[in-house]
Every structure is written in C-alpha cells, then in structure tokens.
Design an enzyme around this catalytic site. Structure first.
Site, short mmCIF file in Angstrom:
data_model
loop_
_atom_site.label_atom_id
_atom_site.label_comp_id
_atom_site.label_asym_id
_atom_site.label_seq_id
_atom_site.Cartn_x
_atom_site.Cartn_y
_atom_site.Cartn_z
N LYS A 22 0.86 -1.19 0.00
CA LYS A 22 0.00 0.00 0.00
C LYS A 22 0.89 1.24 0.00
O LYS A 22 1.81 1.36 0.81
CB LYS A 22 -0.88 -0.01 1.25
N ASP A 50 -13.05 1.28 3.21
CA ASP A 50 -12.25 1.96 4.23
C ASP A 50 -12.77 1.64 5.63
O ASP A 50 -12.78 2.49 6.53
CB ASP A 50 -12.21 3.46 4.02
#
Length: 433
Positions: free
Chosen positions: A209, A342
């Site tokens: 990420k 998220d």
C-alpha cells in the site's frame, strides 16, 4: 418457511460456533434462490454440495446428486450468494479513536481490537478482505491467527505499514518535533522506497500500500496534492511486482491518480478527484478503482465525536459528494471497479451499507454485488479460489432472507455465513414465514 433447520437449536441456545459444522464433512445446501454472479442471474431451486472446505458441485436440485450421508442445510426460504469481499479495510483500526485520540493506542491494543473486528466482519458476510495499512504488522498477525484457526475472521491479504513520504498521509504528524517521530512506512526517494517494499515483504505483507496523495484524516496535507513522484511510484511498483506483490495506491487528486496508473499500480484507492484522463488511463491500463463512497456519512455525522480533526471534517465536506459523482462518471466511463469501503474509518460490520450508494450512483444491484465478488476476487489475485459459488472454489457462502438484486439493503442483514465449509453464523429467528 424452514430456514437453516439444522442449526435452529444451536442458534436458539446461543452456542453456534464454527465447530457446529466442521469443514471436513459432506454438506448439501438447498438454496431457494442463488445469485450466479458469473452469469449475472438469480437461479431458483439450486443445490450446493460442499466437501470439506470446497464446493464439489452446484446446480438445479433435480440434477445434482447428493452424496449419501451428507448433512442438509435448508436455505430454501433464502437467497444464497458467494461470500462478499471488501478490498479496503483497516481491521486493526478503531473508528472511535481518530485524531489525537489515536495517540494512546498501542500496536498491541490495535491488534487485539482487530480480533474483534475480524469476527464482526465475517459475521456481516465478508469472507475475504484486503487490509491496506496497519501498524506493528498487526494485520499480518491477525491474518496468520485466522489462517491457523485460532480466531474467526475473513481470509486476508495484508499490507503491513502503508508506505509514504515524510510528513505525508502515511506519516504521523500529530506529535511535536520534540518526539522526532517518523512512521515506520516512511520512505523518500526511489531506492529508499524499494527498500521499504522489501521490508514489508520480509515481514509478511501480501500487498503493498502506498500513499500517492494527501488524505482526509491526516493532519497538515491536502487530499488533492500529489506526494509520491512518478519516479518513486515506478520504483515501488517494479520492486513489488518483482517480489510477486500487487500495489494499491491511495490517491485522491487527479495528478496522483494519473501518475499512479502510469507507474503500473494494480488499484487506485479512493480516486475522489479522478478526471477524464484518469478514467481513460484506468480503462486502457486495466487498473482497478476502489472507491469508498459510504463512509462520508459516518465522517460527517459521527467524526467529531470519534476525534477527527476539524480540518479533516472540512476536507471531507469538500470531497465527499465529488467522490460520489466521480464514482458514477468512472463507472459510466468503463473503468473496472471493485468493492472497498475503508472499514475502520466507520464501525466494522457496516461494510454492506455501501451497496446502497453504489446503486444510487450508477450500478445495478447485480453489478454492485459483482464488484464485491468476482471483481474483487480478480483484484485480490484469488479468482480461482473465491468470488463465486462454483465447483472447486472455497465454500464461502452467505444467505439473506430477501432478494438483494431487488433491494441491496438485504446485504446489511446477512442471516447465514459459511467460510471454507464451516458455519460461523446461522440466524433462523428472523427468517420469513
């Protein structure tokens, strides 16, 4: 109407656990309706034969041969779907501890919180997730504990620390200079960034990420401002792909989205301010977009109580509706889209609330379900394992009372969860009669 007859007594007694049906038995599931996400159809009166962890056969009940001695799970009054997949979670994140409240949370405490979040997420019907950012490699530990059967939770692909620039979205800017604190994922320059990729891979990351732009919940930066350069992102992607890891890029702004795609990332997260060029590049390069268009509600309604900074709330007010509008634009423009929420910004287990917004902003209910099943499985690198109810794949199966292709809110009321042939949830109490 009979629903999940085999487990009614256990559920009523409150003792249903994964051991209620071990994943080493033969099981026949009778499905009143079955969502075939590959064909995009809802089939009626289907039977699924599960052998151990895997699906052995699926088809019309009149043509599927059920092995002698197989247990039966009666879902004839329900709609059966493949387990859902969320491609952007933070299971070790507590949604009530944002901003300065987060400074008192240790990495160990976060990992322990993740154990609860994993269970809640699985029981909500999400049998696989991609966790993109966790301190202390808490997500690695959580993944391994789940894989070893020590904790209930979804299958996980994890990133460890998110990688970003000094002072950027992936750094922690809440402490004063006296502490000289730098987040462990910080790396500046192409070679330092390559080294950081190697470190994440060394300590167990399945996916890398990166933070290509500023963010909403970070202090002192702007979501639309690019942080990593194209050169740095190319180095990260080259190193990650060489090591067999895919790359997810946090990117809100148009220039950061463009350069992330040109660098070869596998997915762009958020993509709030994507423009026509970004949509075209995503379509041409086959880059997945993972746009979290539910959590705007939680941030604006509950964010202040959760400790989110005033500047973060202001950034979300400026960005939330634009992201939703651009979701519609990107989908209509032919970009590939996978489901990601998220989770951790909002309470874990509420992941399925996003389906409503995906439909509101352009998708059909079936397309939204496909984004959370076959599309997400493809991006996850597991399309041969999960994402559809097909012979040979893991028996990751959920059920709801109504028809989610007519009302996506049904996905917020999952009644039955099987992962790898083991039942983790069976709720016959609220089944239709």
């Amino acid at each position: 109407m009979k629903l999940i007859r085999l487990f009614a007594g256990l559920a009523a007694a409150g003792v249903l656990a994964s051991s209620a049906l071990a994943a080493d038995q033969l099981v026949a599931i009778r499905a009143g309706k079955l969502v075939d996400v590959v064909k995009g159809e809802v089939l009626r009166d289907q039977t699924i034969v599960v052998s151990g962890e895997r699906i052995a056969a699926v088809g019309p009940s009149g043509s599927v041969q059920v092995p002698a001695g197989a247990r039966t799970i009666d879902l004839s009054g329900a709609t059966v779907l493949p387990g859902l997949i969320d491609m952007h979670t933070h299971l070790t994140g507590d949604p009530n501890l944002h901003g300065y409240k987060s400074l008192g949370v240790s990495d160990i405490r976060s990992a322990l919180y993740g154990a609860r979040s994993a269970k809640v997420t699985l029981e909500a019907g999400f049998t696989s997730v991609r966790n993109v950012g966790a301190s202390g490699f808490g997500d690695v530990a959580l993944r391994d504990a789940i894989d070893d059967g020590e904790l209930p939770g979804p299958r996980m692909r994890v990133s460890g620390y998110a990688i970003g620039i000094m002072g950027g979205h992936c750094d922690n800017n809440l402490l004063p200079n006296d502490f000289h604190y730098v987040e462990r994922g910080v790396a500046d320059g192409p070679w330092e960034a390559r080294t950081k990729v190697r470190e994440m891979a060394k300590y167990g990351a399945d996916v890398i990420k990166i933070c290509a732009s500023g963010g909403v919940l970070s202090k002192g930066d702007e979501p639309g401002a690019q942080q990593y350069t194209l050169e740095e992102m190319k180095a990260i992607v080259d190193e990650a792909h060489k090591l067999g890891r895919r790359v997810a890029a946090h990117a809100h702004g148009a220039s950061s989205i463009r350069d992330a795609i040109l660098a070869g990332v596998d997915s762009v997260e958020h993509a709030s301010l994507i423009d026509d060029e970004g949509i075209r590049l995503a379509r041409e390069k086959g880059t997945w977009l993972v746009m979290d268009i539910y959590n705007d509600d939680f941030i604006l309604q509950e964010g202040a109580k959760a400790g989110m900074l005033p500047e973060s709330l202001a950034k979300e007010k400026a960005l939330g509706q634009l992201q939703r509008d651009n979701f519609r634009k990107a989908f209509r423009g032919g970009a590939k889209m996978a489901f990601g929420t998220d989770a951790g910004v909002y309470p874990h287990g509420d992941n399925a609330r996003q389906f409503f917004y995906m439909v509101k902003y352009g998708m059909t209910p079936m397309q939204a379900i496909q984004a959370a099943t076959i599309n997400a499985a493809d991006l996850l690198g597991w399309k041969d394992r999960v994402g559809s109810i097909s012979a040979g794949k893991y028996a990751d199966i959920i059920a709801v009372s109504g028809d989610p292709t007519a009302d996506p809110a049904e996905l917020t009321r999952v009644r039955f969860v099987m992962k790898g042939g083991a039942v983790y949830k069976a709720d016959p109490v609220s089944a239709p009669r």
